[in-house]
Enzyme design. Sequence first.
Site, mmCIF file in Angstrom:
data_model
loop_
_atom_site.group_PDB
_atom_site.id
_atom_site.type_symbol
_atom_site.label_atom_id
_atom_site.label_comp_id
_atom_site.label_asym_id
_atom_site.label_seq_id
_atom_site.Cartn_x
_atom_site.Cartn_y
_atom_site.Cartn_z
ATOM 1 N N ASP A 65 -16.751 5.810 -20.172
ATOM 2 C CA ASP A 65 -17.766 5.342 -21.116
ATOM 3 C C ASP A 65 -19.143 5.922 -20.836
ATOM 4 O O ASP A 65 -20.084 5.674 -21.595
ATOM 5 C CB ASP A 65 -17.816 3.813 -21.141
ATOM 6 C CG ASP A 65 -18.113 3.203 -19.779
ATOM 7 O OD1 ASP A 65 -17.496 3.632 -18.785
ATOM 8 O OD2 ASP A 65 -18.937 2.266 -19.710
ATOM 9 N N HIS A 66 -19.257 6.722 -19.786
ATOM 10 C CA HIS A 66 -20.536 7.358 -19.459
ATOM 11 C C HIS A 66 -20.488 8.886 -19.562
ATOM 12 O O HIS A 66 -21.536 9.526 -19.481
ATOM 13 C CB HIS A 66 -20.977 6.961 -18.047
ATOM 14 C CG HIS A 66 -21.338 5.517 -17.930
ATOM 15 N ND1 HIS A 66 -22.641 5.068 -17.849
ATOM 16 C CD2 HIS A 66 -20.559 4.403 -17.910
ATOM 17 C CE1 HIS A 66 -22.644 3.736 -17.775
ATOM 18 N NE2 HIS A 66 -21.389 3.324 -17.812
ATOM 19 N N HIS A 139 -21.367 0.539 -7.442
ATOM 20 C CA HIS A 139 -20.377 0.359 -8.484
ATOM 21 C C HIS A 139 -18.996 0.605 -7.874
ATOM 22 O O HIS A 139 -18.850 0.631 -6.655
ATOM 23 C CB HIS A 139 -20.678 1.295 -9.663
ATOM 24 C CG HIS A 139 -19.962 0.941 -10.926
ATOM 25 N ND1 HIS A 139 -19.833 -0.361 -11.376
ATOM 26 C CD2 HIS A 139 -19.316 1.710 -11.849
ATOM 27 C CE1 HIS A 139 -19.151 -0.380 -12.500
ATOM 28 N NE2 HIS A 139 -18.816 0.867 -12.817
#
Length: 306
Positions: A65-66, A139
């Site tokens: 998603d990045h 993360h």
Amino acid sequence: MTLSATFLGTSGAVPTVERNTSALHVRREGDAFLFDAGEGTQRQMMRYGTGFDVDAVFLSHVHGDHVLGLPGLVQTLDFNDRDSPLDVYTPRGTGDEVRSLVTAIGATPSFRLDVHEVAPGETVLERDAYGVEAFHTEHRTNSVGYALVEDDRKGRFDREHAEELGVPVGPKFSELHAGNPVELDDGTVVEPEQVVGDPRPGRKLVYTGDTRPIDATVAAAEDADLLVHDATFSDQDAERARQTAHSTGGEAGRIAREAGADRLALTHISSRYGGAVGALKADAADEHHGETILAHDGLTVDVPYQ
């Protein structure tokens, strides 16, 4: 001197009708940068009028998603006959993945694509009067955040006092403002500190990408003019935030307060909330006493000098 941030994607891992996946466009005068490039980023760039004159792309990590918008963007730049190099910055250990992603369909762009691996604590880009620094984030993979930090500006020049001291209007004003003493016709020497105030801070824009709330962000965002922070979940879902290595709105607000950030923009909003996202902003505002912004796709935030 323009410094602005346009939110091209503010959703979490799953896009929604209203929110695309992560991407932030930052323009500083004539320079333009992308921070992350989720799927559909190039269409968002067209939709919100940022243009394609991107000098560099800064990836916080390589979750889909990045980064999934990067191959399409590179292909479009190639179709548009780009000839200047494109620099892509990515966390240490992920450079090969980024290169493979861009060339996955077997095409190599005609312009030079340079992928640079970066580590926390590095100044990854240096330009006249500002730089971009990487900092540690937490993360589920190798990840970094980025801080665009301007140099201090010259202090204000006190023209009225300079004239009172006998400095003639003209080149000697510039010499004094540049930090050089000047000699008058009568032999008197006027020092810069007599007519130039203290240096004034430049601006700071900080982007975390996906992260838990950690002290490294507090340090990187100290006195930031704008902190763009992960706020995937509301405080009532704090356990889920811990499990997935994200932050809640309240946690983002606490980081902004501890850093002394002037403004906080919340992004990477989980699709589970749909349009009911007010709680995230309320959670953050309870902690952060500056301006709190719940970012949405297409929002542009100008960053003025203090």
